[in-house]
Structures are given as structure tokens and as C-alpha cells.
Design a protein around this motif. Structure first.
Motif, PDB file in Angstrom:
ATOM      1  N   VAL A 118       0.679  -1.277  -0.015  1.00 41.58           N
ATOM      2  CA  VAL A 118      -0.045   0.039   0.129  1.00 41.58           C
ATOM      3  C   VAL A 118       1.005   1.273   0.026  1.00 41.58           C
ATOM      4  CG1 VAL A 118      -1.977   1.248   1.099  1.00 41.58           C
ATOM      5  CG2 VAL A 118      -1.833  -1.421   1.301  1.00 41.58           C
ATOM      6  N   ASP A 119       0.729   1.935  -0.947  1.00 40.42           N
ATOM      7  CA  ASP A 119       1.776   3.259  -1.161  1.00 40.42           C
ATOM      8  C   ASP A 119       0.628   4.482  -0.655  1.00 40.42           C
ATOM      9  OD1 ASP A 119       3.612   2.219  -2.269  1.00 40.42           O
ATOM     10  OD2 ASP A 119       3.474   2.938  -4.170  1.00 40.42           O
ATOM     11  N   VAL A 120       1.211   5.404   0.550  1.00 41.27           N
ATOM     12  CA  VAL A 120       0.525   6.363   0.903  1.00 41.27           C
ATOM     13  C   VAL A 120       1.153   7.667   0.653  1.00 41.27           C
ATOM     14  CG1 VAL A 120      -0.537   7.312   2.888  1.00 41.27           C
ATOM     15  CG2 VAL A 120      -0.559   4.764   2.832  1.00 41.27           C
ATOM     16  N   PRO A 121       0.546   8.641  -0.289  1.00 43.49           N
ATOM     17  CA  PRO A 121       1.429   9.750  -0.453  1.00 43.49           C
ATOM     18  C   PRO A 121       1.526  10.753   0.764  1.00 43.49           C
ATOM     19  CG  PRO A 121      -0.730   9.630  -1.796  1.00 43.49           C
ATOM     20  CD  PRO A 121      -0.576   8.436  -0.722  1.00 43.49           C
ATOM     21  N   VAL A 122       2.578  11.680   1.019  1.00 39.57           N
ATOM     22  CA  VAL A 122       2.954  12.544   1.759  1.00 39.57           C
ATOM     23  C   VAL A 122       2.166  13.854   1.370  1.00 39.57           C
ATOM     24  CG1 VAL A 122       4.447  13.555   3.455  1.00 39.57           C
ATOM     25  CG2 VAL A 122       4.462  11.115   2.769  1.00 39.57           C
TER      26      VAL A 122
END
Length: 159
Positions: free
Chosen positions: A145-149
Motif C-alpha cells: 500500500v502506497d500512501v502519499p505524503v
């Protein structure tokens, strides 16, 4: 006489040492659990805090949650991505040859409480790689899971 006493003491010491090592009493072994789900935000806003939970499946009812095990590192191909590799460790008694215990095998626990990103965080994305098991070649498989900042930019409607 001293020689006989020494041999007797040595024999008793060795006998007690060997009998302790042959003990089939409780011991602890570790096993990985399969991670089946997670709760993550759509994005991380700097200086905000988030609770992150993980759902996993115990190997059987004789296993108990022990801890989360994880490391983080920069992505080798993209230095704007920070990767967290997460595993769930369980414990069990290897002397128990058959598990006759019954219980719920799916559990959810908090991985991070108040997880936050500082305002000077240098990465654009935090990639979570949750270990789900291994394939037939014994290679690790992950739920990624990629979570943008930072908040995503609002799209302006086309005119």
C-alpha cells in the motif's frame, strides 16, 4: 579420598545438568502470521497523527500474537519512497504435537499509535509492505500500500 569425592561431585553435577537439558517442559518457538488487511489513511498530512492497524490470521489456535517485526529503508529505485516492511510474529509451544485449542484465528492489532510525519520529511510516498506469506518458490509475498505524503491537489474543473 579427595579423588573419589571429586569424581562423585562431578558425576552429580553432570547428571543434574543433563537432566535439565532433557526437560520436555514448555518452551517457545516463533512463527509468522499471514497479514490479511490494514487500515491506512489515503494520505499523510505532515504534523498529523494516525493510528495504523493490521489484521492477520494466526497459523492455528495454539499460536498467540508476540509482536510486530519491521524495518524501514529507502527504495533502491526511487529515493522519494520510504518502505516499511512489516511482519507479525506469533509464539507457540513446539512440544505440543497437536493443537486441540479452539479460538478466533483472525485478530486486529494496532501497529502504530499516533504515527506521524514531520514537516521536514524528505519522502513523497510511504510504501507499506505487509508480509502475507510465501509463494511456491518460497519467495515472500506482500500486500503493498502506497500512501502519499501531503494532501492531494484539488482538481480544477475543465472549462
Amino acid at each position: 579420598m579427595k579423588k573419589i569425592s571429586f569424581i562423585l561431585i562431578l558425576a552429580l553435577t553432570l547428571a543434574s545438568f543433563v537432566s535439565c537439558n532433557d526437560d520436555d517442559g514448555p518452551s517457545i518457538a516463533y512463527q509468522l502470521a499471514e497479514i490479511t488487511g490494514e487500515t491506512l489513511p489515503d494520505f499523510f498530512e505532515p504534523e498529523e497523527e494516525y493510528d495504523i492497524t493490521v489484521t492477520y490470521e494466526l497459523p492455528d489456535a495454539c499460536n498467540e500474537f508476540y509482536s510486530f517485526d519491521g524495518v524501514y529503508h529507502e527504495d533502491e529505485d526511487d529515493e522519494s519512497v520510504l518502505i516499511y516492511d512489516i511482519r507479525v510474529l506469533t509464539t507457540y509451544d513446539p512440544n505440543v504435537t497437536e493443537c486441540t485449542e479452539e479460538g478466533e484465528l483472525t485478530e486486529t492489532k494496532t501497529l502504530f499509535e499516533d504515527f506521524g510525519i514531520s514537516s521536514d520529511f524528505q519522502y513523497e510516498t510511504v510504501r507499506f509492505r505487509f508480509l502475507t506469506g510465501a509463494n511456491e518458490d518460497d519467495e515472500a509475498e506482500f500486500l503493498i500500500v502506497d500512501v502519499p505524503v501531503g494532501a492531494p491537489e484539488e482538481e480544477t474543473p475543465a472549462e
